[in-house]
Design an enzyme around this catalytic site. Structure first.
Site, PDB file in Angstrom:
ATOM      1  N   HIS A  20      36.995  -8.905   2.274  1.00  0.00           N
ATOM      2  CA  HIS A  20      37.967  -9.671   3.070  1.00  0.00           C
ATOM      3  C   HIS A  20      37.585  -9.555   4.543  1.00  0.00           C
ATOM      4  O   HIS A  20      38.031  -8.660   5.255  1.00  0.00           O
ATOM      5  CB  HIS A  20      39.389  -9.130   2.849  1.00  0.00           C
ATOM      6  CG  HIS A  20      40.457  -9.986   3.451  1.00  0.00           C
ATOM      7  ND1 HIS A  20      41.457 -10.574   2.707  1.00  0.00           N
ATOM      8  CD2 HIS A  20      40.690 -10.376   4.728  1.00  0.00           C
ATOM      9  CE1 HIS A  20      42.251 -11.271   3.499  1.00  0.00           C
ATOM     10  NE2 HIS A  20      41.807 -11.158   4.738  1.00  0.00           N
ATOM     11  N   HIS A  22      36.429 -12.349   7.851  1.00  0.00           N
ATOM     12  CA  HIS A  22      36.329 -13.754   8.229  1.00  0.00           C
ATOM     13  C   HIS A  22      35.109 -14.026   9.106  1.00  0.00           C
ATOM     14  O   HIS A  22      34.730 -13.208   9.941  1.00  0.00           O
ATOM     15  CB  HIS A  22      37.601 -14.185   8.958  1.00  0.00           C
ATOM     16  CG  HIS A  22      38.790 -14.265   8.055  1.00  0.00           C
ATOM     17  ND1 HIS A  22      39.181 -15.424   7.435  1.00  0.00           N
ATOM     18  CD2 HIS A  22      39.667 -13.313   7.642  1.00  0.00           C
ATOM     19  CE1 HIS A  22      40.253 -15.191   6.697  1.00  0.00           C
ATOM     20  NE2 HIS A  22      40.569 -13.902   6.804  1.00  0.00           N
ATOM     21  N   ARG A  74      29.888 -25.475  18.017  1.00  0.00           N
ATOM     22  CA  ARG A  74      29.853 -26.931  18.129  1.00  0.00           C
ATOM     23  C   ARG A  74      28.676 -27.577  17.421  1.00  0.00           C
ATOM     24  O   ARG A  74      28.665 -28.794  17.236  1.00  0.00           O
ATOM     25  CB  ARG A  74      29.821 -27.320  19.618  1.00  0.00           C
ATOM     26  CG  ARG A  74      30.961 -26.737  20.422  1.00  0.00           C
ATOM     27  CD  ARG A  74      30.835 -27.073  21.895  1.00  0.00           C
ATOM     28  NE  ARG A  74      31.770 -26.303  22.708  1.00  0.00           N
ATOM     29  CZ  ARG A  74      31.827 -26.340  24.033  1.00  0.00           C
ATOM     30  NH1 ARG A  74      30.992 -27.144  24.697  1.00  0.00           N
ATOM     31  NH2 ARG A  74      32.700 -25.605  24.694  1.00  0.00           N
ATOM     32  N   ASP A 142      37.568 -21.266   2.619  1.00  0.00           N
ATOM     33  CA  ASP A 142      38.958 -20.961   2.901  1.00  0.00           C
ATOM     34  C   ASP A 142      39.693 -22.209   3.387  1.00  0.00           C
ATOM     35  O   ASP A 142      39.248 -22.865   4.329  1.00  0.00           O
ATOM     36  CB  ASP A 142      38.959 -19.872   3.989  1.00  0.00           C
ATOM     37  CG  ASP A 142      40.321 -19.305   4.268  1.00  0.00           C
ATOM     38  OD1 ASP A 142      40.715 -19.321   5.454  1.00  0.00           O
ATOM     39  OD2 ASP A 142      40.986 -18.835   3.344  1.00  0.00           O
ATOM     40  N   GLY A 174      45.534 -18.622   6.929  1.00  0.00           N
ATOM     41  CA  GLY A 174      46.484 -19.179   7.882  1.00  0.00           C
ATOM     42  C   GLY A 174      47.881 -18.629   7.694  1.00  0.00           C
ATOM     43  O   GLY A 174      48.117 -17.726   6.873  1.00  0.00           O
ATOM     44  N   HIS A 201      45.050 -15.641   0.321  1.00  0.00           N
ATOM     45  CA  HIS A 201      45.896 -14.698   1.046  1.00  0.00           C
ATOM     46  C   HIS A 201      47.331 -14.885   0.532  1.00  0.00           C
ATOM     47  O   HIS A 201      47.759 -16.016   0.267  1.00  0.00           O
ATOM     48  CB  HIS A 201      45.912 -15.010   2.540  1.00  0.00           C
ATOM     49  CG  HIS A 201      44.638 -14.740   3.264  1.00  0.00           C
ATOM     50  ND1 HIS A 201      43.405 -15.161   2.819  1.00  0.00           N
ATOM     51  CD2 HIS A 201      44.415 -14.114   4.453  1.00  0.00           C
ATOM     52  CE1 HIS A 201      42.475 -14.802   3.703  1.00  0.00           C
ATOM     53  NE2 HIS A 201      43.060 -14.166   4.695  1.00  0.00           N
ATOM     54  N   GLU A 204      51.268 -11.229   3.044  1.00  0.00           N
ATOM     55  CA  GLU A 204      50.955 -10.470   4.259  1.00  0.00           C
ATOM     56  C   GLU A 204      52.170 -10.441   5.177  1.00  0.00           C
ATOM     57  O   GLU A 204      52.627  -9.385   5.602  1.00  0.00           O
ATOM     58  CB  GLU A 204      49.755 -11.088   4.978  1.00  0.00           C
ATOM     59  CG  GLU A 204      49.386 -10.383   6.277  1.00  0.00           C
ATOM     60  CD  GLU A 204      48.291 -11.095   7.055  1.00  0.00           C
ATOM     61  OE1 GLU A 204      47.772 -10.479   7.999  1.00  0.00           O
ATOM     62  OE2 GLU A 204      47.974 -12.260   6.739  1.00  0.00           O
ATOM     63  N   ASP A 282      39.007  -7.568   7.950  1.00  0.00           N
ATOM     64  CA  ASP A 282      39.645  -8.847   8.260  1.00  0.00           C
ATOM     65  C   ASP A 282      38.941  -9.599   9.399  1.00  0.00           C
ATOM     66  O   ASP A 282      38.027 -10.367   9.161  1.00  0.00           O
ATOM     67  CB  ASP A 282      41.134  -8.632   8.545  1.00  0.00           C
ATOM     68  CG  ASP A 282      41.962  -9.894   8.326  1.00  0.00           C
ATOM     69  OD1 ASP A 282      41.410 -10.920   7.862  1.00  0.00           O
ATOM     70  OD2 ASP A 282      43.172  -9.865   8.609  1.00  0.00           O
TER      71      ASP A 282
END
Length: 342
Positions: A20, A22, A74, A142, A174, A201, A204, A282
């Site tokens: 887990h 990101h 970008r 995700d 999110g 998720h 939480e 995380d």
């Protein structure tokens, strides 16, 4: 709490897996400085200024930092740089051997990176990272829940129509409040039908019912966080019986105020209930932590010795979606590390 951890050196060298963590949330000030030099004007490229910007103040500030980094990604070259440099730090600083990195391609595509270029960039970085650092990477795509069903429509399309070789799972992140899990059922059904695992998720910052929803409606095989599960003995029993692991991120839970203090963290409750737990970071630099530190925290909360810490690492390998030969090799590395006494 862990400033004088007696296990710090052992943890630093312990071969680890992480489930887990990101993609954008793993960008350290060093990496952001490189991106900011490419795209001057929005974020300082001076490393000292960036380190100050990164010092966690509150959750609103975390969102500010996260969105600032998103704004620097970008081009496909930016995606490739971010991915490769994250892998470097995982391997060299955290002794990671395997990671399932949660990616949110929706935000990159919205920023102008074509999904074909995005996929090529992460895959190129993955192959290079395994060659250069010995780190095996796999992807979780995700859904950013705050963008609702349209983002899920697009994310499942990316997963199915532009599937990278190393994609293993489909997730949902999110905010939880106001973002009902059942609305994403068709997307998870499509992903699962295509052979992807379900890792949303849940629980939480909302109650246990969100975890139940993730299990019943999304077919969750692991739960991201699941913090509020501790309030529901029936849910704990279900998680334990069905071997549905919780991806626990202690410092993140404090930062998001899911838990008030580390002393009140439910990690012990999970373990005592027989639930499989894995320890994770995380969004580590944005929450002012590392995976090594999270292991130190877990050692304190659970009263672990070095053998117990090695078991935590083995649990992450076991809960992963790595191929069986990779799992066997990783467990072998952990066993050898313990046997050598470092």
């Amino acid at each position: 709490m862990t400033d004088d951890s007696p296990h710090r050196d052992f943890i630093r060298g312990l071969p680890k897996a992480e489930l887990h963590v990101h993609h954008v949330g793993s960008a350290s000030p060093r990496i952001v400085a490189e991106l900011a030099e490419r795209h001057p004007g929005t974020v300082p490229s001076d490393l000292d200024a960036l380190r100050s910007f990164y010092e966690f103040r509150d959750f609103a500030h975390f969102i500010e930092v996260y969105l600032a980094v998103v704004g620097l990604i970008r081009t496909a070259e930016d995606v490739r740089l971010l991915t490769y440099e994250i892998a470097r730090e995982m391997a060299e600083e955290q002794s990671l051997r395997y990671a399932e990195l949660t990616c949110t391609p929706y935000t990159s595509v919205q920023s102008g990176v074509p999904i074909e270029a995005y996929t090529e960039a992460i895959e190129d970085a993955r192959v290079a990272a395994e060659r250069d650092f010995g780190l095996v990477l796999r992807w979780i795509y995700d859904v950013p829940g705050e963008f609702g069903v349209p983002s899920a429509d697009e994310t499942v399309r990316y997963a199915l129509d532009h599937r990278p070789e190393a994609l293993v799972a489909f997730g949902l992140g999110g905010p939880e409040a106001g973002v009902a899990r059942p609305q994403f059922r068709p997307h998870f059904e499509a992903a699962r039908a295509a052979g992807l695992h379900s890792v949303p998720h849940a629980g939480e910052t909302t109650g246990p019912e969100t975890v139940w929803d993730a299990i019943r409606h999304l077919g969750a095989e692991r739960i991201g966080h699941g913090t509020s599960s501790a309030a529901d003995p029936e849910l704990l029993a279900h998680l334990a019986e069905h071997r549905i692991p919780l991806e626990v991120c202690p410092s993140s839970n404090i930062a998001t105020r899911a838990v008030a203090t580390l002393a009140e963290h439910p990690l012990r409750t999970f373990v005592d209930a027989g639930v499989v737990v894995t320890i994770n970071s995380d969004d580590p630099p944005m929450f002012g932590t590392t995976l090594n530190r999270e292991y130190e925290i877990a050692a304190d909360l659970l009263g672990l010795d070095e053998a117990g810490l090695a078991d935590l690492s083995r649990a992450a390998v076991g809960a992963s979606f790595a191929p069986e030969d990779v799992k066997a090799r990783l467990v072998g590395e952990i066993d050898a590390y313990v046997a050598e006494g470092r």
